[in-house]
Design a protein around this motif. Structure first.
Motif, PDB file in Angstrom:
ATOM      1  N   GLN A 269      -4.593  10.916 -16.449  1.00 25.97           N
ATOM      2  CA  GLN A 269      -4.821   9.963 -15.360  1.00 25.97           C
ATOM      3  C   GLN A 269      -5.166  10.669 -14.061  1.00 25.97           C
ATOM      4  OE1 GLN A 269      -1.452   7.333 -14.990  1.00 25.97           O
ATOM      5  NE2 GLN A 269      -2.388   5.805 -16.316  1.00 25.97           N
ATOM      6  N   GLU A 272      -8.717  11.821 -14.183  1.00 22.54           N
ATOM      7  CA  GLU A 272      -9.616  10.703 -13.918  1.00 22.54           C
ATOM      8  C   GLU A 272      -9.677  10.396 -12.428  1.00 22.54           C
ATOM      9  OE1 GLU A 272      -8.606   7.225 -16.092  1.00 22.54           O
ATOM     10  OE2 GLU A 272      -8.651   8.204 -18.041  1.00 22.54           O
ATOM     11  N   HIS A 486      -8.651   3.997  -6.926  1.00 23.46           N
ATOM     12  CA  HIS A 486      -8.830   4.236  -8.362  1.00 23.46           C
ATOM     13  C   HIS A 486      -7.842   3.393  -9.174  1.00 23.46           C
ATOM     14  CE1 HIS A 486      -7.967   6.537 -12.131  1.00 23.46           C
ATOM     15  NE2 HIS A 486      -9.274   6.512 -12.197  1.00 23.46           N
ATOM     16  N   ASP A 487      -6.621   3.294  -8.695  1.00 20.22           N
ATOM     17  CA  ASP A 487      -5.612   2.484  -9.361  1.00 20.22           C
ATOM     18  C   ASP A 487      -6.032   1.016  -9.388  1.00 20.22           C
ATOM     19  OD1 ASP A 487      -3.217   2.348 -10.727  1.00 20.22           O
ATOM     20  OD2 ASP A 487      -1.998   2.052  -8.942  1.00 20.22           O
ATOM     21  N   ARG A 490      -8.835   0.456 -12.013  1.00 16.18           N
ATOM     22  CA  ARG A 490      -8.293   0.404 -13.376  1.00 16.18           C
ATOM     23  C   ARG A 490      -7.633  -0.950 -13.642  1.00 16.18           C
ATOM     24  NH1 ARG A 490      -4.116   3.383 -13.913  1.00 16.18           N
ATOM     25  NH2 ARG A 490      -4.169   3.498 -16.179  1.00 16.18           N
TER      26      ARG A 490
END
Length: 523
Positions: A269, A272, A486-487, A490
C-alpha cells in the motif's frame, strides 16, 4: 572529516552539535543513509535529513509507514519480504500462543511463558524471556508473579523508575544470564541487539500495527546454534486494538503467515501511495499534498459516451477564485485537486460592504476503466455538475435516486442511525430527520409510508466496523476520514460499481435492517 569515507552518528548526537558543525558535515558527505527510517518524521531526525535536502538520501526501515500519518518522504525502491528473510535464515520462526483465562490472564500468560522458557533451556537453548507491560505500575504487579513462579530464574524489572546505574546493572545481569526473565516498560527497544530474547510474554498487547511489528522483530533475530524458534504468549483480547491486528491476535493465528501478509500488504500500500504521489506532474506550492485529509464523500457521474480527461478547464471555471494558483494534476491516475477562495454572505445579516471568506477543497477522479467520475468537496451546497462537465465532458450525468441505497448492501448487520423522511402530503411537516431511537419512527407506522431522502447506517464489512450513508440527491459518504487523497481514491472506486450493480435489489437492501428496540423491563 577529509580522511574518513564513512561517518556513523545518531540523530541525538548530531542534535547536540553546533549548527555550523552539522552544516559542514553535510557539505562533505555525498549522501545520507538512514536506518530505522520510520523515525525521520520526528523533529530531531528531520533536522538531520533536511541538511541533505539537495543530496541523495537512502532510508531503511521494516515499517515504511507511520500510524500518525506523517510522511517519510521518498519512494520505495526495494522491499525484502519477511518470508524470504525466514527462508534465508535471517529471521527465526515465531510460534504464537493465545492464552484464554478470564479469571487471571496475567498469571496464565506468565505460567505459559515460564513453561516454554524452562522447556527451551532443558533442550539446550540459550533463551531469555521478556514480559511486556504498558506501565510501571503494571510492571510492579507482573514481576511479583514471575518471582513466585520462577525465583530460580531471578526475574527483574527494567523501567524508567530506576536510576540509570540500576538500569545498566539489570541489563548486564541479563547479558551475563544472572537473570533469565526481564519485565520491561518501553525498554530494550528497536536497535537493541539481543537475539537470545526468544520468549515474549505480552501481558499488554500494543494497539497499533507498526509498533507491534517492531516489537515482534526483536524476538525473530537469529544468532547461532544455541538459539531456537521464538514463542509469543498473548491473552486473548481484541477490544480496542487496531482492526488490522485482529487477525494477529486471533486464537488460532499462525504469526509467520499473518505477519508476512500484514507487512507485505501494508508495504505494498505504501508503494502504491508513493507511486501515486510521484505521478503528479504539477502541484500547488501553497499546500503540501500529504497535509490534505479529505472526507470519505462523493457525488458520482457517468457518461453516455466515453469519459474525457480535461483538468485544465478548472482554471477557466474558477478563474480568480483559486487559492492554489496551480492545480494538482496526476494524469496517470486521472486525479486533480485544488483549493478555492470564495466570498460568501455572512449568515447573520444582509450587508453589501463585507462578507466571509471560505476555503473549499475539491478533488476529482476519473475512473475511465469503470466509467465513473467522482467529485469530492467540502462545499456540499451543490452536486458540482459544472465541475464534472468541465473535467469529464458535457455528456456526464449525476447518479441519483434510490439506486444510491445499494451502497448499504456492503454493510452487514446494518443499523440505521440517521434517516431523513419526505412527506408528500403534509406541507407543514414536509421534511423530518430522525436519529437515535427516533429512527424507529422512520421504519414503522406512518414513517414507513413516507419517502426516505437519506439513510446513514453502521455495521460490519470484512470483519471490521464500517459506516455508509446515501442521499437520493446523489451523495454517498462515510464517517471515515481519508489519510490522504490516495486513500480517498481507493475508497471511492468502490462506490460507482456498487450503486449501479443491478444484481443488488433495493427491496433486499431496505428490508435487511436491525432496528433498535427500546426495552422497559429487565430480563
Amino acid at each position: 572529516m577529509q580522511h574518513a569515507n564513512v561517518v556513523v552518528a545518531t540523530a541525538q548526537i548530531l542534535a547536540r552539535c553546533a549548527g555550523a558543525a552539522r552544516a559542514r558535515l553535510a557539505q562533505h558527505c555525498e549522501r545520507l543513509y538512514v536506518d530505522e527510517a520510520h523515525h525521520v518524521a520526528a523533529p530531531t531526525w528531520r533536522a538531520v535529513a533536511d541538511l541533505f535536502a539537495n543530496k541523495e538520501v537512502v532510508q531503511f526501515t521494516a515499517t515504511p509507514y507511520r500510524e500518525d500519518g506523517q510522511h517519510l518522504a521518498g519512494r520505495l525502491i526495494y522491499t525484502y519480504p519477511l518470508h524470504l528473510a525466514q527462508e534465508n535464515g535471517y529471521f527465526a520462526r515465531i510460534n504464537y500462543r493465545s492464552v484464554v483465562n478470564l479469571a487471571d490472564p496475567d498469571l496464565a500468560v506468565a505460567e505459559a511463558a515460564v513453561s516454554q522458557l524452562r522447556g527451551d533451556l532443558s533442550d539446550g537453548f540459550d533463551h531469555l524471556l521478556m514480559a511486556r507491560v504498558s506501565s510501571i505500575a503494571r510492571a510492579k504487579q507482573v514481576v511479583e508473579i514471575y518471582e513466585r513462579l520462577a525465583p530460580d530464574l531471578h526475574p527483574l524489572r527494567l523501567d524508567t523508575s530506576f536510576a540509570e546505574s540500576t538500569r545498566r546493572r539489570h541489563r548486564q545481569q541479563l547479558l551475563d544470564r544472572d537473570t533469565r526473565i526481564i519485565v520491561c516498560v518501553n525498554m530494550l527497544g528497536e536497535g537493541y541487539d539481543l537475539p537470545a530474547l526468544k520468549v515474549a510474554a505480552i501481558h499488554d498487547p500494543q494497539k497499533s500495527l507498526a509498533v507491534t511489528l517492531q516489537f515482534i522483530g526483536r524476538f525473530t533475530r537469529t544468532g547461532g546454534g544455541r538459539l531456537g524458534e521464538a514463542s509469543a504468549f498473548v491473552p486473548l483480547q481484541v477490544a480496542g486494538v487496531d482492526d488490522r491486528l485482529r487477525r494477529l491476535y486471533g486464537e488460532d493465528a499462525d504469526w509467520n503467515e499473518v505477519i508476512s501478509d500484514l507487512t507485505e500488504h501494508h508495504v505494498g500500500q505504501e508503494k502504491e501511495r508513493t507511486d501515486f504521489e510521484q505521478s503528479f506532474g504539477s502541484l500547488p506550492h501553497e499546500i503540501a499534498l500529504r497535509s490534505i485529509h479529505p472526507k470519505m464523500s462523493t457525488v458520482t457521474y457517468r457518461s453516455s459516451t466515453e469519459l474525457i480527461w480535461d483538468p485544465d478547464k478548472i482554471y477557466d471555471l474558477f478563474e480568480d477564485k483559486l487559492l492554489t494558483t496551480q492545480l494538482g494534476i496526476n494524469n496517470r491516475d486521472k486525479v486533480v485537486w485544488w483549493v478555492s477562495r470564495e466570498a460568501t454572505p455572512v449568515r447573520w445579516g444582509d450587508f453589501a460592504s463585507f462578507n466571509e471568506l471560505v476555503h473549499h477543497l475539491y478533488v476529482v477522479h476519473v475512473d475511465d476503466a469503470a466509467g465513473f467520475l467522482y467529485v469530492n468537496s467540502t462545499n456540499n451546497a451543490t452536486t458540482h455538475e459544472e465541475i464534472a462537465k468541465a473535467v469529464g465532458g458535457e455528456n456526464v450525468d449525476l447518479i441519483r435516486g434510490e439506486t444510491l441505497y445499494r451502497i448499504l448492501a456492503k454493510v452487514s448487520r446494518r443499523v440505521p442511525t440517521n434517516v431523513g423522511l419526505l412527506d408528500s402530503v403534509s406541507r407543514t411537516h414536509r421534511f423530518s430527520m430522525h436519529v437515535g431511537h427516533d429512527v424507529l419512527y422512520a421504519w414503522r407506522g406512518e414513517g414507513g409510508t413516507k419517502m426516505k431522502t437519506n439513510i446513514f447506517a453502521h455495521g460490519f464489512a470484512d470483519g471490521r466496523s464500517v459506516s455508509f450513508g446515501a442521499s437520493r440527491k446523489g451523495r454517498v459518504w462515510s464517517h471515515e476520514e481519508a489519510d490522504d487523497i490516495h486513500d480517498w481514491v481507493r475508497w471511492v472506486r468502490q462506490v460507482g460499481p456498487a450503486i449501479t450493480d443491478a444484481s443488488i435489489s433495493l427491496e433486499s437492501v431496505m428490508s435487511g435492517w436491525r432496528v433498535p428496540v427500546s426495552e422497559s423491563t429487565r430480563f
